[in-house]
Scaffold this motif. Sequence first.
Motif, PDB file in Angstrom:
ATOM      1  N   LEU A  34       6.767  31.177   9.898  1.00  0.00           N
ATOM      2  CA  LEU A  34       5.765  32.608   9.635  1.00  0.00           C
ATOM      3  C   LEU A  34       4.883  32.378  10.159  1.00  0.00           C
ATOM      4  O   LEU A  34       4.401  34.056  11.317  1.00  0.00           O
ATOM      5  N   GLU A  35       4.554  31.481  11.843  1.00  0.00           N
ATOM      6  CA  GLU A  35       2.614  31.545  12.590  1.00  0.00           C
ATOM      7  C   GLU A  35       3.480  31.587  14.093  1.00  0.00           C
ATOM      8  O   GLU A  35       4.300  32.763  14.062  1.00  0.00           O
ATOM      9  N   ASP A  36       3.451  30.462  14.424  1.00  0.00           N
ATOM     10  CA  ASP A  36       3.689  30.532  15.580  1.00  0.00           C
ATOM     11  C   ASP A  36       4.947  30.836  16.567  1.00  0.00           C
ATOM     12  O   ASP A  36       5.191  31.748  17.513  1.00  0.00           O
ATOM     13  N   ALA A  37       5.611  30.464  16.084  1.00  0.00           N
ATOM     14  CA  ALA A  37       6.642  30.748  16.471  1.00  0.00           C
ATOM     15  C   ALA A  37       7.663  32.969  16.144  1.00  0.00           C
ATOM     16  O   ALA A  37       8.378  33.267  16.820  1.00  0.00           O
ATOM     17  N   VAL A  38       7.086  33.495  15.504  1.00  0.00           N
ATOM     18  CA  VAL A  38       7.130  34.942  15.225  1.00  0.00           C
ATOM     19  C   VAL A  38       6.173  35.244  15.474  1.00  0.00           C
ATOM     20  O   VAL A  38       4.938  35.702  15.009  1.00  0.00           O
TER      21      VAL A  38
END
Length: 287
Positions: A34-38
């Motif tokens: 849910l962090e860097d990839a979104v």
Amino acid sequence: MSLPYQSYLFVPADNAKLLEKAHQRGADALILDLEDAVLPAGKPEARRGLPEPIDRLHGLGVPVLVRINSGWRDAVADLEAAVRPGVAALVVPKAEDAGALRVLSAMIAEWEAERGLTPGAIGLVALIESPLGLERLSGIAAVPRVAALALGSEDFALTLGVEPTEALLALPCRQIALAAAARGLAAIGLPGSLAEFRDLDAYRAMVAQARAVGMTGALCIHPAQLPVVRDVFSPSAADVAWAGRVVAAWDEAQAAGRGAVQVDGRMVDRPVAERAKAILARRAPTA
């Protein structure tokens, strides 16, 4: 609590196409990110869609972790979506403060109670991504819900303004491995860039170095990395054969009342025998 997995594959939590086939990639565990990839605008929708892949993957027997965001408002929203049956642990980025981890743990406990989960069922993976986090390793590792320490090599290098190379990251790997071992935790990470998936020989050397200093697993961003991690962290046939000889000789010596025995021209005492038993415990079922 410790995590027994060796390969952890990141999957963007908002990418339905990748999520659909993620269980087929061969990772020991999946990290729904849910962090860097979104992107920021996509986080609310990613949270709303999170229960479906968690339930499906859990039903398929795939261990699931979720990487939450570091800001408190985002983190609370992430916990609301992610604390549910089927989640083994939450990956906490930019871990620098044991107190903050205890606050997260207390909030998780409230959702666990509300949703009928066993208290403490969901662990925390403290992602060390700065020199400050490294300096505070001991306190972070002591937080009861923490199940693993992990090195975020790219962000760690960014804080120093240099490339994520062995020259920078070999020492943090050693420190994380030692702090994790002191608490019986998993130690996850590599002394180099996680983005390396084309030169698999170079990647293999990096994974081998991580294992040599006591790391127990690796974060992966591409399926091509998974077989390398599995191969390097699994005992070789030669390792298994040596361990078998050592354990057999040690058991015979113990039965005869001896505290040491010679195997292959080297002395074996209790620590060596215990290491051999650990190798046999890690071997693949077909070995």
